[in-house]
Scaffold this active site. Structure first.
Site, PDB file in Angstrom:
ATOM      1  N   GLY C  10       0.832  -1.198   0.000  1.00 15.90           N
ATOM      2  CA  GLY C  10       0.000   0.000   0.000  1.00 15.90           C
ATOM      3  C   GLY C  10       0.865   1.245   0.000  1.00 15.90           C
ATOM      4  N   GLY C  12      -0.273   4.666   0.113  1.00 15.90           N
ATOM      5  CA  GLY C  12      -0.894   5.939   0.486  1.00 15.90           C
ATOM      6  C   GLY C  12       0.007   6.645   1.480  1.00 15.90           C
ATOM      7  N   LEU C  13      -0.571   7.569   2.233  1.00 11.39           N
ATOM      8  CA  LEU C  13       0.243   8.343   3.175  1.00 11.39           C
ATOM      9  C   LEU C  13       1.015   7.448   4.127  1.00 11.39           C
ATOM     10  CD1 LEU C  13      -1.964  11.373   4.266  1.00 11.39           C
ATOM     11  CD2 LEU C  13       0.113  11.390   2.898  1.00 11.39           C
ATOM     12  N   ALA C  14       0.330   6.466   4.721  1.00  7.22           N
ATOM     13  CA  ALA C  14       0.987   5.631   5.720  1.00  7.22           C
ATOM     14  C   ALA C  14       2.091   4.793   5.086  1.00  7.22           C
ATOM     15  CB  ALA C  14      -0.041   4.733   6.404  1.00  7.22           C
ATOM     16  N   GLY C  15       1.773   4.127   3.995  1.00  5.90           N
ATOM     17  CA  GLY C  15       2.751   3.257   3.345  1.00  5.90           C
ATOM     18  C   GLY C  15       3.970   4.028   2.863  1.00  5.90           C
ATOM     19  N   SER C 251     -17.835  18.848   1.337  1.00  6.03           N
ATOM     20  CA  SER C 251     -17.237  19.255   2.618  1.00  6.03           C
ATOM     21  C   SER C 251     -18.223  19.965   3.531  1.00  6.03           C
ATOM     22  CB  SER C 251     -16.036  20.159   2.349  1.00  6.03           C
ATOM     23  OG  SER C 251     -15.599  20.752   3.534  1.00  6.03           O
ATOM     24  N   ARG C 298     -21.329  15.752  12.894  1.00  6.53           N
ATOM     25  CA  ARG C 298     -21.533  14.827  11.777  1.00  6.53           C
ATOM     26  C   ARG C 298     -22.496  13.687  12.074  1.00  6.53           C
ATOM     27  NH1 ARG C 298     -15.627  13.839   9.021  1.00  6.53           N
ATOM     28  NH2 ARG C 298     -15.434  15.942   8.196  1.00  6.53           N
ATOM     29  N   SER C 419      -7.198  11.977  10.501  1.00  9.42           N
ATOM     30  CA  SER C 419      -6.811  10.764   9.775  1.00  9.42           C
ATOM     31  C   SER C 419      -5.464  10.936   9.085  1.00  9.42           C
ATOM     32  CB  SER C 419      -7.879  10.375   8.758  1.00  9.42           C
ATOM     33  OG  SER C 419      -8.123  11.448   7.887  1.00  9.42           O
ATOM     34  N   LEU C 420      -5.232  12.124   8.507  1.00 11.09           N
ATOM     35  CA  LEU C 420      -3.961  12.328   7.821  1.00 11.09           C
ATOM     36  C   LEU C 420      -2.820  12.244   8.829  1.00 11.09           C
ATOM     37  CD1 LEU C 420      -4.931  15.203   5.373  1.00 11.09           C
ATOM     38  CD2 LEU C 420      -4.904  12.748   4.984  1.00 11.09           C
TER      39      LEU C 420
END
Lengths: 274, 298, 664
Positions: C10, C12-15, C251, C298, C419-420
C-alpha cells in the site's frame, strides 16, 4: 544498468543548443533579412527610382555582397530549414482533435515554414543569380533594372498569386515565430504577457504583410517601359559618376526628369557584384 | 486496476429502492470502444448498447459494460479493461480519449457528451502510451519524467529539523496550482511534440535489463509539460532550488524543454487548469540564463 | 540476506511514510500497490491535518488537549498511549511535511495558516487549499521516488497482495502477490511485512472511498489469522453527492458558510426547488436543533438526514434518497471566494451550478475506524516506547498494520483532519519497530524459504486457476457486489437494529455461498480485471460478516455505532428534584454501560468462516471516560451530577469533563 548505454550522437548531445540556435536564426539573421527585404521591396510603391536607389544601396557592398549573402543569409536559412524539417518530422500535428488557437498556430507555423521554403527556392530560381544556371540566360533580376525585371517576372497572374501566398506564409511564419521565440527564450512568461506580445507580433505581421503585398501590387501596376527608362538613366548616372562614361551636358535627364529622386545624394554607387 | 461495478445506481439506498421504475426510460446509449487484447495485438472496435440513466459518466458506462459483458450484437465478450480509482478527478488514473479528446473519464458526463453527439460515445485508449489492454495504457514514462527532473525537495531526511522555510502567500499561491498535477498525462497526450515510445522486452532479456533499456529510451524522448512544470515548482521552492542546476541540466538535455513546439494544447486540456505554458516559458527563461552563465563561468 | 528487506503493501500516506523512514534507515523496501502510489486514496482527503501549533499553544492549547479531543471525539474507545504519542508527534509531523514542500496555505507574514475543525476549540488544522491529502501524498511520493532512483526502494505498482506467508512458528516471513498486468505470481520474502492498505468502503458498494478500497488486503491478513478490531465502527459523512458510480464528498464547510439543509414538506414535490415557497420547505436540522442548526456534528446530521428520508419518507427523489443542501441564498462572490473548489466538483459531476440550484446530497460511508488489531508498548510517560517491535504489530508476529487499516487511533468516531495525522504518524513511527522486529528474525535458509513460499504460491495459483476455470456458474460478481453493498448500507450504517443485523448476517452468508458459483466473463490471463475483482469480492464477505456481528453484539450506542433500542434519552422531567433523580439514574446507567462496553471488539477468523468475537479492555489510564452530552436534553443537569461524582472520586483538574461540541 548492466547494458552499456549507446553513446549519444553529437546532435542529441547538443540538442538544446541546436534548437536554440535554430530559434535565434529565425530572428537573426534570417528574420532581420526578411524585414529588410520586404521593406526594400515596398519602396517600389514610391516609384522605380525609389526602389532602384535602395537596391543600389545594397549592391554598393560590391565584392563583399556574395560572401555576406552566403554567410549571413543562405547558410543560416539552410540551417533553419534543415532543423525545421527535422522538427516537423518529429511532430504529430493533431489540430483535428484539438482545434485550439495555439494548436492551429502550431500547425500553421509548420505549414508556412514548408511553403516559405518552397517559395524561397522558387524565388531564387526565378530571380536570383544562384538560379541562373537553372533558368537559363533569360529572365532573372537585374539589379540595375530592379523594378522592371522584377515586374516582368511576377506580372503573370499565377506568379503574382504564388508570390502573394509565399510572402504571406513567410510573414506569418516570421511574426508567429517571433511570438514563440519569446516563449522559448523566456521573454514573456505569464499568459497576460503572452497576450500582449501576441499583439506586437500581430502588428509586425500586419506591417510586413502590407509591405510584401504592397510590393507585389506595386510591381503589377508599375509601367514597365517607363521604369526601364528611369533605370537606364539612373544606370547612366551611376556609370558617369564612376567615370565609366563621360559626363555630357544635356545627357542627364535622369536627374532632372525625376521629380523626387534622391539619387544625387545617394552616395557612392556601384554596379559591380552582380 | 480493481474494478468495482454497480449495475444499477440505486444500490445502497434503503427500502424505497424497491419502487424504482421499470418504465423509466428506454433510451439507449451507443458506445464504441477501441479494444486491444494485449500489447502488440491488433486493435478492433466493439459496440455496446447501454440503457440510459440520468447523471451517468463514462465510468458508469464502463461499469455497466463490465457487468453485462455483452456487445451490442449480443455476443458474450470479456469486459473492457480500464483504469480508475478516485472517480473525483484527483488521482489521475482514468485518462482516455472520449470522443477523440483526452480527458478524465470520471468527469466525462454522459448527458453532456450526448448533447454534442447523441448518436454515439467513442472511447479509445491514450495514443501516446503503449496499450496494456483495451483502455489501459502504460504511463511509466510520466513518472520517469518526474525522476528526470528530480521533482522533489532534497531534504536531509525525515528527522525533525524544525519547520520549513517561510513562504509568502504570493509564492504559495503561485506554487499551489503546479502542485495539484496528478500525473494524468492529458498534457502529454494532446502535445503534438510528445510521441509514443514503446519498448518491447527482448527474448531472454532480464527484467532489469529491459527496465534499464526502457528508461534510456524514455530519457531520449520529450520529457513533457508536466515534468517541466514540476521542475519549475521545485526550482521556486527555497530548499528545492538548491538543486536547481541539476534540474536545468536535465531540462536542457536531450528531450528537454527545447522540444516544446508552443502548441499550448497542454494548458488547454489540463483537467486541473495548471498554468503549464507559464511554467514552460519560465523554464525557457531559466534555461537561457543558466546556459549563458554556464558559458561564461566555465 | 544480510541486507534488511521489508515489504510494504500500500502506497498511500501511511505506506509512503513508512517506506521513506525505512529507506532512510538503510532498509531495502519492496513497495507493492494496486495503483501507482501517487494515485492512492489519500489524494481524496480535503480538509487538513491537525496538530498543536505555535499559535494555539499561546491560546492555551497543548498536545494533551489534542489527545483529549481525539479520545473524547472517539468516545474513549481507543487505547490512550498511542493516541497520546500521536498528538505529541503532531507538530513535528507538520514541520516535516512543510520541509518536504507541501504548499500549506500561508499567513501574510509567511507562516502556515490554520483553520478550525470539528471537535475542538482551537485552530489546529493546517491545510493546502482544499486538497491537503493530495499535497501530503505527493510530498511523500516525491521522497520515495528519490529513494527509488537511488535503488533503495523498488516499487511494484499494479500488484495485488494475496496472502502473508507464515512460517511454522506463525511468524510472517513475506507475502505472495500478483501482477495485475501479466497475472504472474511472485513471492516476496521479507524480514517483516507492513500493511498500509486503507479502508474497506467498497464493502458498502458505493462510498466516498476510491475503487481500490475493497478491504481485500486486510481481509486476507484477517483470514490468515490477524485479529480485526472495532470492525463495526464505520464513519458515515452527512453530506456527499450521490453518483451512479461513487458518492463524492461535499465538505462540511458548505454548511459552515451558511448552507441550509431542507426537504419539501410534500413528499417528492415535483416542482423546481427554487419555486417551492419557504412555508412548504422543511429545514429539519434548524427545526430540531434550533441552537446549532445546520452545524450539528456529523453523526447527528447524518442520522437526521437519514431519518427524514427513510422514516418520514421526505426524500427529494423517490428512487434516490437525498435532501437539498442550499447555498443559493448566498452571494456568488462569497461562494466563489470561500467554496470555489468544492462547488466546482459538484458542478463538474452533476452538471448543475450549485450557486443557482440547491445541491442534492445524502450521507455516505466515509471511513473505517476499525481495522487490524495492532499492539503497542507503553512507555513510562504514558506514550509509546519508540522502536519496540510490538508497536503497530498485528497479532501475527512480523506483520504490521498502519494507517486507516489499523484500528488504533480513532475509537468509535474519528475527528476531521485527524486521519492524515494518524496515517503519517503510524507510518513514520512503525519504521524502527519493523526494523527491530526484522533484526530478531532467525535467518531462513534458502531451502526452507522456498518450501515456505512454494506452498503459498501453489495455493494462490490454484485459487486463481479454479476461478478462471469455473464454468456454468450463474452468478454475476458485479450483481453480488451490488447486493452486498445495498444490504450493508441498509443495515450497518447510520441506524442499527439487532433483528436487521441478524438477518443481514445470514443474507451475507448466502451471498458468500452464491459467490462460489460466480462465473467469470473474462477467462484470459492478461490484465484480467474481472478475476481480480471477483477475488476481492470474495474477500469482502469476511469483513462484512465481522462488521455485522460486531454491530449485532454491541448493545449500546457509541460514536458512529447507534442502536435506537439502547439509546440513553435525556431528562424528561421539569421538576428540579425529579431532574436531579433522573440525572443520577442517567449517570448510573452511563457508568454501568462504560463498565460493560468500553472494550475493543476483537474479531478472529474462525475455521468455519464465521468471526469469533471477543472483547479487550481499553487502556484509559490517562483520561477517564466521561459522557458525551452534546445536544442532549437536560445535559447540563447530567453534567452537574457527573462533575460531583468525579470530585467525590478524587479526580479533578485537567481531566474534568467538559461537554465539548462533539463534531467529528
Amino acid at each position: 544498468m548492466n547494458q552499456p548505454e549507446p553513446s549519444r550522437s553529437f546532435l542529441s548531445r547538443h540538442q538544446f543548443l541546436i534548437y536554440r540556435l535554430f530559434s535565434l536564426s529565425g530572428l537573426i539573421p534570417v528574420g532581420a533579412f526578411l524585414v529588410v527585404h520586404l521593406l526594400t521591396n515596398a519602396s517600389v510603391l514610391g516609384g522605380p527610382e525609389s526602389f532602384q536607389s535602395r537596391v543600389d544601396m545594397i549592391h554598393s557592398l560590391g565584392p563583399l555582397l556574395v560572401p555576406i549573402e552566403i554567410a549571413f543569409i543562405f547558410l543560416p536559412m539552410l540551417f533553419h530549414a534543415a532543423v525545421g524539417f527535422a522538427i516537423i518530422a518529429g511532430g504529430l500535428p493533431n489540430v483535428g482533435s484539438y482545434p485550439y488557437v495555439g494548436n492551429v498556430r502550431y500547425t500553421l507555423q509548420r505549414a508556412t515554414g514548408m511553403i516559405a521554403f518552397a517559395f524561397i527556392i522558387g524565388h531564387l530560381i526565378q530571380l536570383h543569380w544562384l538560379g541562373a544556371p537553372l533558368r537559363g540566360s533569360e529572365g532573372g533580376f537585374d539589379p540595375h533594372h530592379a523594378t522592371s525585371t522584377a515586374a516582368i517576372a511576377i506580372r503573370p497572374l499565377l506568379v503574382s498569386i504564388l508570390y502573394a501566398i509565399g510572402v504571406l506564409s513567410t510573414v506569418f511564419h516570421f511574426s508567429n515565430g517571433l511570438w514563440t521565440l519569446g516563449i522559448t527564450w523566456g521573454l514573456w512568461t505569464s499568459p497576460a504577457a503572452m497576450r500582449r506580445a501576441n499583439w506586437v507580433s500581430i502588428a509586425v505581421g500586419v506591417v510586413l504583410a502590407a509591405a510584401g503585398l504592397g510590393a507585389i501590387g506595386g510591381l503589377r501596376t508599375v509601367d514597365v517601359a517607363k521604369a526601364r527608362g528611369v533605370e537606364d538613366r539612373m544606370d547612366e548616372v551611376k556609370r558617369m559618376l564612376k567615370g565609366e562614361m563621360p559626363i555630357e551636358e544635356g545627357r542627364s535627364p535622369a536627374v532632372r526628369g525625376t521629380s523626387n529622386s534622391s539619387l544625387p545624394n545617394a552616395g557612392p554607387v556601384s554596379s559591380e557584384g552582380t | 486496476m480493481i474494478q468495482a461495478v454497480e449495475t444499477n445506481h440505486d444500490a445502497g439506498d434503503v427500502a424505497t429502492a424497491a419502487g424504482h421504475g421499470a418504465g423509466a426510460t428506454s433510451r439507449t446509449i451507443h458506445v464504441r470502444v477501441l479494444r486491444q487484447d494485449a500489447p502488440g495485438q491488433e486493435s478492433y472496435w466493439e459496440r455496446h448498447a447501454i440503457p440510459y440513466e440520468p447523471n451517468m459518466n463514462v465510468i458508469s458506462i464502463l461499469q455497466r459494460i463490465a457487468a453485462t459483458a455483452r456487445a451490442e450484437d449480443g455476443r458474450s465478450v470479456a469486459p473492457v479493461a480500464w483504469d480508475c480509482n478516485c472517480l473525483e478527478e484527483v488521482c489521475g488514473s482514468c485518462t482516455m480519449l472520449v470522443n477523440g479528446r483526452t480527458r478524465m473519464a470520471c468527469t466525462a458526463l454522459v448527458d453532456r457528451l450526448l448533447e454534442d453527439n447523441s448518436e454515439e460515445i467513442e472511447l479509445r485508449p491514450m495514443s501516446k502510451f503503449p496499450v496494456v489492454r483495451d483502455l489501459v495504457v502504460d504511463r511509466r514514462r510520466v513518472f520517469r519524467g518526474l525522476e528526470r527532473v528530480e521533482a522533489w525537495v532534497p531534504v536531509d531526511g525525515s528527522y525533525d529539523h524544525g519547520p520549513g522555510p517561510r513562504i509568502s502567500p504570493e509564492d504559495q499561491e503561485d506554487a499551489y496550482p503546479l502542485s495539484t498535477c496528478m500525473s494524468c498525462g492529458c498534457c502529454l497526450e494532446a502535445c503534438p511534440q510528445y510521441t509514443k515510445i514503446e519498448v518491447v522486452q527482448r527474448e531472454g532479456e532480464s527484467a532489469e535489463a529491459f527496465d534499464a533499456r526502457r528508461k534510456a529510451a524514455f530519457d531520449r524522448g520529450f520529457v513533457g509539460a508536466h515534468a517541466i512544470s514540476q521542475a519549475m515548482l521545485f526550482n521556486a521552492h527555497p530548499t528545492g532550488r538548491m538543486i536547481a542546476d541539476e534540474r536545468l541540466a536535465a531540462l536542457t538535455g536531450e528531450g528537454g524543454i527545447q522540444m516544446c513546439g508552443n502548441a499550448q494544447n497542454c494548458v488547454a486540456v489540463c483537467p486541473k487548469h495548471i498554468p503549464l505554458t507559464r511554467s514552460i516559458a519560465r523554464a525557457g527563461r531559466a534555461a537561457t540564463v543558466w546556459a549563458i552563465k554556464k558559458l561564461f563561468d566555465r | 540476506m544480510a541486507q534488511p528487506r521489508v515489504l510494504v503493501i500500500g502506497g498511500g500516506l501511511a505506506g509512503l511514510a513508512a517506506t521513506m523512514r525505512l529507506a532512510e534507515s538503510g532498509t531495502d523496501v519492496d513497495l507493492v500497490s494496486l495503483v501507482p502510489v501517487k494515485r492512492s486514496h489519500s489524494a481524496c482527503a480535503q480538509g487538513g491535518i491537525n496538530s498543536v501549533n505555535a499559535l494555539t499553544r499561546q491560546q492555551g492549547d497543548n498536545e494533551w488537549k489534542h489527545f483529549d479531543d481525539t479520545v473524547y471525539g472517539g468516545d474513549f474507545l481507543q487505547h490512550q498511549p498511542p493516541v497520546k504519542e500521536m498528538a505529541d508527534w503532531g507538530p513535528r509531523i507538520i514541520d516535516l511535511m512543510d520541509r518536504l514542500g507541501v504548499p500549506f496555505n500561508r499567513t501574510p507574514e509567511g507562516f502556515r495558516d490554520q483553520r478550525r475543525f470539528g471537535g475542538t476549540l482551537y485552530k489546529r488544522t493546517a491545510f493546502a487549499g482544499a486538497t491537503t491529502g493530495q499535497q501530503l501524498l505527493y510530498a511523500l511520493d516525491e521522497q520515495v521516488r528519490r529513494y527509488e532512483v537511488s535503488g533503495r526502494v523498488k516499487k511494484w505498482e499494479f500488484w495485488d497482495f494475496l496472502e502473508p506467508v507464515l512460517d511454522a512458528s506463525g511468524r510472517c516471513r513475506g507475502a505472495v502477490c500478483q501482477d495485475l498486468v501479466t497475472m504472474q505470481f511472485r513471492a516476496f520474502p521479507a524480514d517483516a511485512v507492513v500493511l498500509a492498505t486503507g479502508g474497506c468502503g467498497l464493502v458498502y458498494g458505493r462510498s466516498t472511498m476510491s475503487m481500490v478500497c475493497t478491504g481485500s488486503a486486510v481481509s486476507r491478513a484477517y483470514q490468515a489469522g490477524a485479529w480485526y478490531g472495532n470492525g463495526e465502527f464505520i464513519q458515515v459523512h452527512p453530506t456527499a453527492i450521490p453518483g451512479a458510480d461513487k458518492l463524492r464528498l461535499m465538505s462540511e464547510s458548505a454548511r459552515g458558510e451558511g448552507g441550509r439543509v431542507w426537504v419539501p414538506r410534500k413528499p417528492q414535490d415535483p416542482r423546481d426547488p427554487r419555486e417551492i415557497p419557504e412555508a412548504e420547505r422543511c429545514y429539519f436540522l434548524e427545526e430540531r436543533y434550533p441552537k446549532y442548526g445546520n452545524l450539528v456534528p456529523r453523526d447527528i446530521a447524518t442520522r437526521e438526514i437519514f431519518d427524514i428520508c427513510t422514516t418520514d419518507g421526505l426524500s427529494v427523489e423517490k428512487d434516490r434518497l437525498c435532501v437539498y443542501l442550499d447555498l443559493t441564498h448566498l452571494s456568488r462572490e462569497m461562494l466563489d471566494r470561500k467554496l470555489g473548489g468544492i462547488l466546482e466538483i459538484y458542478e463538474k459531476f452533476q452538471g448543475v451550478d450549485p450557486r443557482v440550484v440547491p445541491m442534492k446530497i445524502f450521507p455516505a460511508v466515509h471511513y473505517s475506524m476499525g481495522g487490524l488489531w495492532v499492539d503497542y508498548q507503553k512507555s513510562s510517560s504514558g506514550g509509546l516506547e519508540e522502536g519496540d517491535p510490538k508497536n503497530q504489530q498485528t497479532s501475527i508476529p512480523g506483520l504490521y498494520a498502519i494507517g486507516e487499516c489499523d484500528y488504533q487511533y480513532h475509537g468509535a468516531n474519528r475527528l476531521g483532519a485527524n486521519s492524515l495525522l494518524s496515517c503519517i504518524f503510524s507510518g513514520l513511527f512503525c519504521a524502527p519497530s519493523v526494523i527491530a522486529s526484522g533484526a530478531a528474525v532467525r535467518k531462513t535458509s534458502a531451502e526452507e524459504s522456498s518450501r515456505l513460499f512454494d506452498a503459498s504460491l501453489r495455493r494462490q495459483e490454484a485459487r486463481h486457476e479454479s476461478l478462471l476455470a469455473r464454468r456454468g456458474g450463474n452468478e454475476n460478481p458485479y450483481d453480488l457486489h451490488q447486493q452486498l453493498g445495498g444490504l450493508m448500507t441498509r443495515v450497518a450504517t447510520v441506524v442499527r437494529r439487532n433483528e436487521q443485523l441478524a438477518a443481514a448476517y445470514d443474507e451475507v452468508c448466502g451471498l458468500e455461498e452464491r459467490w462460489q458459483r460466480c462465473s467469470l466473463s473474462d477467462t484470459g490471463n492478461w490484465t484480467n480485471q474481472n478475476v481480480v475483482f471477483t477475488k476481492s469480492l470474495g474477500d469482502m464477505f469476511p469483513i462484512a460478516k465481522l462488521i455485522l456481528k460486531g454491530a449485532l453484539l454491541r448493545d449500546e450506542c457509541r460514536g458512529a455505532h447507534y442502536k435506537p433500542s439502547t439509546a440513553m434519552p435525556g431528562i424528561a422531567a421539569t421538576d428540579p428534584v425529579e431532574q436531579r433523580r433522573e440525572a443520577e439514574e442517567w449517570c448510573d446507567r452511563f457508568e454501568a454501560n462504560t463498565r460493560k462496553w468500553l472494550k475493543s471488539t476483537i474479531a478472529k477468523h474462525g475455521a468455519d468462516g464465521h468471526p469469533q468475537i471477543s472483547y479487550e479492555d481499553i487502556d484509559t489510564s490517562l483520561i477517564p471516560p466521561r459522557p458525551r452530552l452534546y445536544g442532549l436534553v437536560g445535559g447540563d443537569v447530567i453534567e452537574e451530577v457527573w462533575r460531583e461524582r468525579q470530585r467525590a472520586a478524587g479526580q479533578a483538574g485537567e481531566t474534568s469533563p467538559q461537554p465539548v461540541a462533539a463534531g467529528a
